[in-house]
Design an enzyme around this catalytic site. Structure first.
Site, PDB file in Angstrom:
ATOM      1  N   ALA A   1       4.291   6.955  -1.383  1.00 37.80           N
ATOM      2  CA  ALA A   1       5.658   7.273  -1.799  1.00 37.80           C
ATOM      3  C   ALA A   1       5.659   8.256  -2.958  1.00 37.80           C
ATOM      4  CB  ALA A   1       6.401   5.994  -2.171  1.00 37.80           C
TER       5      ALA A   1
ATOM      6  N   VAL B   1       0.818  -1.207   0.000  1.00 41.94           N
ATOM      7  CA  VAL B   1       0.000   0.000   0.000  1.00 41.94           C
ATOM      8  C   VAL B   1       0.853   1.259   0.000  1.00 41.94           C
ATOM      9  CG1 VAL B   1      -0.154   0.134   2.521  1.00 41.94           C
ATOM     10  CG2 VAL B   1      -2.047   1.013   1.125  1.00 41.94           C
ATOM     11  N   LYS B   2       2.107   1.143   0.441  1.00 46.10           N
ATOM     12  CA  LYS B   2       2.970   2.311   0.587  1.00 46.10           C
ATOM     13  C   LYS B   2       3.410   2.916  -0.748  1.00 46.10           C
ATOM     14  CE  LYS B   2       3.156   2.290   5.138  1.00 46.10           C
ATOM     15  NZ  LYS B   2       2.667   3.400   5.969  1.00 46.10           N
ATOM     16  N   ASP B   3       3.219   2.195  -1.840  1.00 38.17           N
ATOM     17  CA  ASP B   3       3.515   2.781  -3.152  1.00 38.17           C
ATOM     18  C   ASP B   3       2.696   4.056  -3.357  1.00 38.17           C
ATOM     19  OD1 ASP B   3       5.056   0.554  -3.501  1.00 38.17           O
ATOM     20  OD2 ASP B   3       3.960  -0.243  -5.219  1.00 38.17           O
TER      21      ASP B   3
END
Length: 458
Positions: free
Chosen positions: A47, A42-44
């Site tokens: 970022a 999910v951190k894409d």
């Protein structure tokens, strides 16, 4: 139509209904599987948002260095964006993170510095402090600071929330997410509650984190902080991205429940995810049970990342056993017999009821054994042990001529080859010094207390 870069593939992850794992609740439980993002988490989403917002504000220039403290997944998203945009990366992380995460970051060209977990956030050795110091020392560097950078939660307000609303046709009644930096739960919750204020938002925390107590009291209680092994959720700080006004309930999930649920999702649903995902699903099911959710409830759970990050830990039986998250496999008693006597076990030495005790004594001496089962034909009817023989001969030396049937003790227990080994060991005690095992081929073997001690101490 092709994509201009890998960054354009971020988002629009699928929503999947749980079947077996959620079988005990009447509610519909849907999981949003974020490992479909190119960086497998999910951190894409955050970022790219944090970097593009920084570029727009002139906070980073071409050829610059991105420096961030990360549990691994945000670093992966930043590294992907950096590769496309031409930036360098330095990441700090804690020593509790899996080596898979560290190696993946290095594979994308990032420098990774590992810092101790069990130190205060403001300790100069903490991964927060080291990242901040490096950003102050290195020219043309940018410290996104995912914990306090509100671009984090804005990314979810702009993407994750709308996707869930659209994918459920506005039918979502409950939204469940792990609480790490706070961006995923807050940004998504803000959007969903703007569409329908009745939607309940449930945060899942780790035992050992401060979130639950802070949610209840709005006071920071350092005494709640303790070590835990679940990665990516729980904190020993309160990041700016967390807004508890959008959270209706917080449930703490112990490490064991998180990891067992994680493995269940892989084996029963084919969804190969990380430990914080298992925690989120466990929290959702626990909330559904406590609140007796029904057929009209639609629960959406965020699954943040992929199981590829945790192969050496959560999906490693030895690691799970060492950390008391699962019991050692119960080996069959037959496996112990083979380990004790080799593949070619010699078979059982027995006495018959009609034999003289002297013949049995000779046989025991020749074989170097201290006990034999007694049979009447093909039936086990008693037992003879060296201690019993010694006691008998001291009282009556002429007992050597007695028939076994007149002086034998009770028979040893007989178990099948497939009996779990712990059940067999429980039978070996002061009053019962041996167990007879019926092997798969119909032959018999014996396990004595001395066999057990010798083999287990080898």
């Amino acid at each position: 139509m092709w994509k201009q870069s890998i960054l354009e593939t971020i988002g629009n992850t699928p929503l999947i209904k749980l079947q077996k794992v959620a079988a005990k609740t009447k509610a519909t439980v849907l999981v949003k599987v974020e490992y479909f993002n190119p960086g497998q988490s999910v951190k894409d989403r955050i970022a790219v948002k944090m970097i593009e917002d920084a570029e727009a504000k002139g906070l980073i220039k071409p050829g610059g260095t991105i420096i961030e403290g990360t549990s691994g997944n945000t670093g992966m998203g930043l590294a992907l964006a950096a590769a496309v945009k031409g930036y360098k990366c330095i990441f700090t992380t804690t020593d509790k993170q899996s080596m898979e995460k560290v190696n993946l970051l290095r594979a994308l060209g990032a420098e990774v510095r590992i810092c101790p977990t069990n130190v205060e956030p403001d300790d100069p050795r903490s991964y927060y402090s080291v990242a901040k110091r490096l950003s102050e020392e290195i020219p043309n560097s940018y410290y996104p600071n995912q914990y306090d950078n509100l671009s984090n939660r804005q990314a979810h307000y702009e993407t994750t929330g709308p996707e869930i609303w659209e994918q459920t046709d506005g039918k979502v009644t409950h939204y469940v997410a792990g609480m790490g930096t706070g961006g995923t739960i807050t940004g998504t919750a803000k959007f969903l509650k703007e569409q329908n204020s009745k939607i309940k938002v449930v945060g899942v925390d780790s035992v050992g984190s401060v979130y639950l107590s802070y949610f209840k009291t709005r006071e920071f209680d350092k005494t709640q902080i303790a070590p835990y092994l679940t990665e990516g959720i729980g904190e020993d700080i309160i990041p700016a991205n967390v807004d508890f006004d959008y959270i209706d309930e917080v449930i703490q999930c112990p490490d064991k429940e998180a990891f067992v649920t994680t493995r269940d999702l892989a084996r029963k649903e084919g969804i190969f995810i990380g430990g914080s995902c298992g925690a989120a699903v466990w929290g959702a099911l626990e909330y559904a049970r406590i609140n007796n959710l029904g057929e009209n409830d639609v629960v959406v759970v965020i699954l943040p990342d992929s199981g590829t990050r945790y192969v050496s830990k959560i999906y490693n039986d030895e690691w799970m056993i060492q950390n008391n998250f699962m019991e050692p496999p119960s080996s069959r008693v037959a496996d112990f017999v083979v380990r004790m006597k080799g593949e070619s076990a010699s078979g059982l030495i027995v006495a018959q009821e009609h034999e003289k005790l002297s013949d049995v004594i000779d046989r025991m001496n020749e074989s170097g054994i201290s006990q034999v089962p007694v049979m009447d034909g093909n039936k086990f009817t008693g037992s003879v042990t060296d201690s019993m023989i010694l006691s008998l001969l001291i009282q009556d030396p002429g007992a050597r001529g007695m028939k076994v049937a007149k002086m034998m003790d009770k028979p040893f227990p007989v178990v099948e080859y497939s009996t779990p080994f712990p059940e067999v060991t429980a039978l070996l005690n002061q009053s019962n010094q041996a167990v007879v095992v019926r092997m798969k081929d119909g032959s018999y073997e014996i396990i004595t207390r001395s066999d057990l001690i010798q083999t287990l101490s080898a």
